[in-house]
Design a protein around this motif. Sequence first.
Motif, PDB file in Angstrom:
ATOM      1  N   ARG A 107       0.833  -1.215   0.000  1.00 17.37           N
ATOM      2  CA  ARG A 107       0.000   0.000   0.000  1.00 17.37           C
ATOM      3  C   ARG A 107       0.861   1.256   0.000  1.00 17.37           C
ATOM      4  O   ARG A 107       0.499   2.264  -0.592  1.00 17.37           O
ATOM      5  CB  ARG A 107      -0.934   0.018   1.209  1.00 17.37           C
ATOM      6  N   ALA A 164      -3.949   1.128  -5.312  1.00 21.48           N
ATOM      7  CA  ALA A 164      -4.305  -0.211  -5.795  1.00 21.48           C
ATOM      8  C   ALA A 164      -5.198  -0.943  -4.805  1.00 21.48           C
ATOM      9  O   ALA A 164      -5.133  -0.713  -3.599  1.00 21.48           O
ATOM     10  CB  ALA A 164      -3.043  -1.026  -6.035  1.00 21.48           C
ATOM     11  N   VAL A 165      -6.039  -1.809  -5.332  1.00 23.61           N
ATOM     12  CA  VAL A 165      -6.783  -2.754  -4.506  1.00 23.61           C
ATOM     13  C   VAL A 165      -5.840  -3.924  -4.227  1.00 23.61           C
ATOM     14  O   VAL A 165      -5.152  -4.389  -5.130  1.00 23.61           O
ATOM     15  CB  VAL A 165      -8.023  -3.260  -5.277  1.00 23.61           C
ATOM     16  N   VAL A 166      -5.766  -4.357  -2.982  1.00 18.58           N
ATOM     17  CA  VAL A 166      -4.871  -5.467  -2.641  1.00 18.58           C
ATOM     18  C   VAL A 166      -5.707  -6.732  -2.424  1.00 18.58           C
ATOM     19  O   VAL A 166      -6.673  -6.725  -1.676  1.00 18.58           O
ATOM     20  CB  VAL A 166      -4.056  -5.136  -1.370  1.00 18.58           C
ATOM     21  N   GLU A 216     -12.794 -12.757  -5.459  1.00 21.91           N
ATOM     22  CA  GLU A 216     -12.573 -11.326  -5.340  1.00 21.91           C
ATOM     23  C   GLU A 216     -11.892 -10.774  -6.595  1.00 21.91           C
ATOM     24  O   GLU A 216     -12.304  -9.745  -7.145  1.00 21.91           O
ATOM     25  CB  GLU A 216     -11.694 -11.072  -4.112  1.00 21.91           C
ATOM     26  N   PHE A 243     -14.185 -10.559  -9.497  1.00 19.19           N
ATOM     27  CA  PHE A 243     -15.065  -9.385  -9.372  1.00 19.19           C
ATOM     28  C   PHE A 243     -14.400  -8.165 -10.019  1.00 19.19           C
ATOM     29  O   PHE A 243     -15.033  -7.427 -10.778  1.00 19.19           O
ATOM     30  CB  PHE A 243     -15.356  -9.135  -7.880  1.00 19.19           C
TER      31      PHE A 243
END
Lengths: 232, 285
Positions: free
Chosen positions: A155, A161-163, A176, A179
């Motif tokens: 992060r 960003a999505v982790v 996930e 998605f």
Amino acid sequence: MRVITVAGPPSVGKTAVVLKTAAHLAAAGLRVGVVKFDSLSTQDDAAYARAGLDVSVGLAGNVCPDHFFVSNIDDCLTWARARGHDTLVAESAGLCNRCAPHIKGALAICVVDTLSGIHTPRKIGPMLKLADVVVITKGDIVSQAEREVFAFNVRKANPRAVVVAFNGITGQGAGELAFHMAQAAGFETLEGQHLRYPMPSAVCPYCVGETAIGEDHQRGNVRKMAFAGDGS
Amino acid sequence: MTPEDTATLAAAKLASLTILGGRDKGGALETLDLTLRPGDVVCVVGPTGSGKSRLLADIECLAQADTPSGRRILVDGAPPDARRRWATVGKLVAQLSQNMNFVVDLPVAEFVAMHADCRMVADGDRVVADVIACANALAGERFHADVSLTQLSGGQTRALMIADTALLSASPVVLIDEIENAGIDRKRALDLLVSQDKITLVSTHDPILALLGHRRIVVANGSVADVIETSAEETESRAHLERIDAVLMALRQHVRGGGRIEALPAAFSTFASAMATDEPFPWTR
């Protein structure tokens, strides 16, 4: 055509991540085509074929893998369309940390593994820093504390960003990631689109086949190291 | 504040987690409506391949009838919407299993301080000291703050993982895959997690550990077959089992030290011959 780039250092589990996630996408009715980019050889196409996924392989050979990628990605889209797919996953291995295959507007995924050490997120360049989704693998074999520190460092390197934590063996995390992948933007063509990060400007004799070591052979774009202490 | 931060805060303040039944491996409906609250310790038992891992995985990804079991998980009594679900996943659940190791080569105190930094803990030094003190209280053999993580024994490693998860992890739910019965005080480990208001789920085959839970979920053929409240009688049984266990542990120490086992307490031969009869075990009657 949804276009998704998947990049990461060698052996982090990129193929396992794509395989497990593609199963979810297929179940949701998406038609996924995969292009596997590698440097010298790959057996991953067999793994994709075994999973019933349509796959094409691009080997960069003696060309810089990043240059090879950008010279071929639009043809990949043409291939995927001809094969009746609506989602193209371009998995790139063999890239150096200096570059990234990520394209402006196309969903960019970077895969890293917790075993590589807690400082790794800092060492990976634009491949991680400019990704939309960072997938962290192999968390099942390190401590919860290391997972949290690693995710924190990811992060820090890329706050937007999505982790996603991913287990490549059980497929944990695939729902996930699917998605996010299902929401990837579509393109008619990649003609005129831009990479998120420029390629290196380094062109030197070694790029084109020089192998001899020595001052006489260092021409073009050369940078010399500065050494610690009196070692120079 | 980003949506992720909000989700983290929400996850940290979790009031309940509800598991609603799906279907078993044959497609039959699973009757299940189980609510877990902070401080609960629930064991998960069942044969290998029965679906224990699936149940834990369903909780981990906040399943919404989109996993093979068809289960649904409610957070504070309601299904999380997709955005919140994926922002919460990964922060909701901390995991501990026997396959996990410390791979970073740093002194214990330095690494725990690094973890505390990530959590932006105000009083970092105190928390680091607390984590190490708690781990030492759980571990059989004490270790020093300056020792390298990779040099800890199995028991010390597990003790530090549990203490760190209890005191430094933001996740309100802890999933544990078995706690081996060596080098760690399991009762104390679970009490520590309870004291930090975690919802703790422990997958186990060990009768003592199973009886340490307030409840246990019995999994068979891919679905929850029963939820057993640990009764007063069972707690009493556990006390007996712990005494037998303590003797075996003492013997283990003895063997480790190069000792011989030629003489056993007299009660052992009485016990062994009583167990050697063809009589069925009392719990099978």
